[in-house]
Design a protein around this motif. Structure first.
Motif, mmCIF file in Angstrom:
data_model
loop_
_atom_site.group_PDB
_atom_site.id
_atom_site.type_symbol
_atom_site.label_atom_id
_atom_site.label_comp_id
_atom_site.label_asym_id
_atom_site.label_seq_id
_atom_site.Cartn_x
_atom_site.Cartn_y
_atom_site.Cartn_z
ATOM 1 N N THR A 119 43.077 44.971 20.629
ATOM 2 C CA THR A 119 43.063 45.128 22.118
ATOM 3 C C THR A 119 42.015 44.137 22.929
ATOM 4 O OG1 THR A 119 40.901 46.487 22.199
ATOM 5 C CG2 THR A 119 42.769 47.572 21.515
ATOM 6 N N VAL A 120 42.144 44.377 23.948
ATOM 7 C CA VAL A 120 41.149 43.601 24.814
ATOM 8 C C VAL A 120 40.601 44.544 25.854
ATOM 9 C CG1 VAL A 120 40.872 41.839 26.948
ATOM 10 C CG2 VAL A 120 42.230 41.085 24.944
ATOM 11 N N TYR A 121 39.321 44.715 25.863
ATOM 12 C CA TYR A 121 38.503 45.574 26.804
ATOM 13 C C TYR A 121 38.190 44.820 28.152
ATOM 14 C CZ TYR A 121 34.218 47.720 28.538
ATOM 15 O OH TYR A 121 33.404 48.275 29.277
ATOM 16 N N ARG A 122 38.654 45.331 29.055
ATOM 17 C CA ARG A 122 38.411 44.756 30.353
ATOM 18 C C ARG A 122 37.728 45.653 31.580
ATOM 19 N NH1 ARG A 122 40.894 40.334 32.907
ATOM 20 N NH2 ARG A 122 41.677 40.576 35.181
ATOM 21 N N THR A 123 36.760 45.113 32.026
ATOM 22 C CA THR A 123 35.974 45.968 32.903
ATOM 23 C C THR A 123 35.414 44.950 34.177
ATOM 24 O OG1 THR A 123 33.686 47.313 32.912
ATOM 25 C CG2 THR A 123 33.671 45.179 31.763
ATOM 26 N N ASP A 124 34.845 45.729 35.149
ATOM 27 C CA ASP A 124 34.405 45.013 36.396
ATOM 28 C C ASP A 124 33.165 44.377 35.818
ATOM 29 O OD1 ASP A 124 36.077 45.553 38.265
ATOM 30 O OD2 ASP A 124 35.518 47.523 38.482
ATOM 31 N N LYS A 125 32.900 43.213 36.671
ATOM 32 C CA LYS A 125 31.388 42.768 36.442
ATOM 33 C C LYS A 125 30.472 43.168 37.671
ATOM 34 C CE LYS A 125 30.489 38.203 34.254
ATOM 35 N NZ LYS A 125 30.806 36.873 34.151
ATOM 36 N N GLY A 126 29.746 42.220 38.165
ATOM 37 C CA GLY A 126 28.956 42.526 39.529
ATOM 38 C C GLY A 126 29.564 42.254 40.683
ATOM 39 N N ALA A 127 30.046 40.967 40.698
ATOM 40 C CA ALA A 127 30.815 40.485 41.959
ATOM 41 C C ALA A 127 32.106 40.890 42.139
ATOM 42 C CB ALA A 127 30.675 38.882 41.892
ATOM 43 N N SER A 128 32.607 40.368 43.164
ATOM 44 C CA SER A 128 34.154 40.928 43.492
ATOM 45 C C SER A 128 34.664 39.897 44.432
ATOM 46 C CB SER A 128 34.149 42.123 44.309
ATOM 47 O OG SER A 128 35.460 42.283 44.504
ATOM 48 N N LEU A 129 35.637 39.143 44.048
ATOM 49 C CA LEU A 129 36.393 38.127 44.709
ATOM 50 C C LEU A 129 37.067 38.849 46.100
ATOM 51 C CD1 LEU A 129 37.523 35.615 42.216
ATOM 52 C CD2 LEU A 129 35.584 35.513 43.422
ATOM 53 N N SER B 183 40.223 46.169 42.079
ATOM 54 C CA SER B 183 39.214 46.686 41.103
ATOM 55 C C SER B 183 39.914 46.918 39.729
ATOM 56 C CB SER B 183 38.837 48.179 41.444
ATOM 57 O OG SER B 183 39.738 49.033 41.520
ATOM 58 N N ARG B 184 39.340 47.282 38.735
ATOM 59 C CA ARG B 184 40.143 47.311 37.415
ATOM 60 C C ARG B 184 40.796 48.742 37.441
ATOM 61 N NH1 ARG B 184 37.836 43.360 37.751
ATOM 62 N NH2 ARG B 184 40.042 42.898 38.469
ATOM 63 N N ILE B 185 40.321 49.591 38.196
ATOM 64 C CA ILE B 185 41.162 50.745 38.161
ATOM 65 C C ILE B 185 42.705 50.421 38.848
ATOM 66 C CG2 ILE B 185 41.288 53.264 39.254
ATOM 67 C CD1 ILE B 185 38.329 53.506 39.209
ATOM 68 N N ASN B 186 42.193 49.886 39.826
ATOM 69 C CA ASN B 186 43.817 49.570 40.671
ATOM 70 C C ASN B 186 44.589 48.391 39.987
ATOM 71 O OD1 ASN B 186 43.830 51.485 42.715
ATOM 72 N ND2 ASN B 186 42.219 50.138 43.936
ATOM 73 N N GLU B 187 43.756 47.778 39.184
ATOM 74 C CA GLU B 187 44.631 46.746 38.565
ATOM 75 C C GLU B 187 45.223 47.307 37.380
ATOM 76 O OE1 GLU B 187 43.010 42.422 36.901
ATOM 77 O OE2 GLU B 187 42.455 44.075 35.274
#
Length: 347
Positions: free
Chosen positions: A56-66, A71-75
């Motif tokens: 797998t690849v674990y994918r999560t939000d960081k701090g900033a947002s472009l 968001s990771r939920i909507n992605e």
């Protein structure tokens, strides 16, 4: 949070969720970005209904947002929607929206093989035999992405999010996109007369779309994984939204994404006409040459504004980096290319 602590938390979480003993091996940080981070992780599940080994690849939000990034939920929701539509993209699973588990929402996706680096895709000898095949595969997958429409999206919150500020009641998709870009430009410090001229041309030449469809939003060389067997998967959906199909088709063909192979207009690996012909056949539509020019101008303006935004991240101190600073200086290249396209269109 330290990587070791993150690993322990995820093992505990997945053990409870999957009702089995979970062990995570080879958890390695991968390149991410300002608004997300990724870890490669091999997960072994012993017992329970989902026992097995998962790469797998674990994918999560960081701090900033472009700006305009999902968001990771909507992605996750977009990736799932695309995967179920038959798009060759890593299957996403195990979404967790509760930030208390690790500090941010996250999900896992299947790890795929290949490389996405632009210069690898356009120049590496190992791909010489599959570049023509790649043209066909990308055209078919882009047609599959564009087969998804707002009417098919049952998640009303996601449907609204994918407007990304481009909804402009009573207007065309093109006018909504211009309106969103003008708002971005107005919010920027300094004067950008070339961009204003381009925006004015876009406003005057906006045409209705044949349909509003799911747009990848960053469909270009560098955002699909390839190896000697061909396309392995399309990645990086964080800029997905509803829009005009010509947006994705011309973004791939922009001069900036050819990585030195300027004569190969489709991503640096194929002739534009060849790619468009394959897409028309797969999507069963006829592309409009005037819309092709229009959306390529739009794409260059969008990336010019994006370059200024990248530089601002550096100048503000939010995300210091020489790469961000240097990208900012490239905005003038996109301004020039957009104006060149406009000039060519009126000859």
């Amino acid at each position: 949070m330290k990587d070791s602590e993150l690993k322990e938390r995820l093992e505990t979480y997945l053990g409870n969720r999957l009702k089995g003993k979970v062990e995570i091996n080879h958890m390695v940080s991968l390149s991410g970005g300002a608004c997300q981070e990724n870890f490669s992780a091999d997960i072994q599940v012993d017992g329970g209904p989902e026992q097995g080994i998962y790469q797998t690849v674990y994918r999560t939000d960081k701090g900033a947002s472009l700006l305009a990034s999902l968001s990771r939920i909507n992605e996750f929701k977009v990736c799932r929607m695309a995967f179920e539509a038959g798009v060759k993209t890593p299957e996403p699973f195990w979404l967790e929206s509760d930030a208390s588990v690790t500090g941010n929402p996250f999900y896992f996706m299947k790890r795929i093989q290949g490389k996405a680096t632009g210069r690898f895709v356009v120049k590496d000898p190992s791909l010489n035999k599959v570049r023509k095949q790649l043209t066909q595969e990308l055209a078919e997958n882009l047609a599959a992405i564009h087969s998804v429409t707002p009417a098919q999206c049952k998640d009303e919150d996601l449907k609204r999010v994918l407007d990304l500020g481009q909804s402009f009641p009573g207007k065309t998709v093109a006018e909504g996109s211009v309106h969103a870009l003008r708002l971005q430009l107005d919010s920027m410090d300094g004067a950008y007369p070339a961009m204003e001229l381009i925006l004015n041309w876009l406003e005057k030449n906006a045409k209705p779309s044949d349909a509003s469809v799911l747009i990848h939003g960053d469909f270009r060389t560098g955002n699909f994984m390839v190896n000697s067997e061909g396309l392995q998967g399309i990645v990086d959906w964080e800029f997905a939204h509803w829009g005009d199909r010509h947006e994705d088709l011309t973004w791939l063909c922009m001069r900036d994404w050819r990585f030195g192979k300027l004569n190969k207009e489709a991503g640096g690996f194929a002739d534009r006409s060849e790619f468009y012909e394959a897409y028309e056949k797969a999507a069963k539509v006829k592309l409009d040459p005037k819309k092709v020019t229009y959306w390529e101008v739009m794409g260059n303006l969008r990336w010019a504004i994006g370059c200024i935004g990248q530089a601002e991240r550096h100048l503000s101190g939010k995300d210091k980096g020489i790469e961000l600073a240097s990208i900012g200086r490239r905005a003038c290249e996109m301004e020039y290319e957009a104006m060149r396209l406009i000039e060519e269109s009126v000859k």
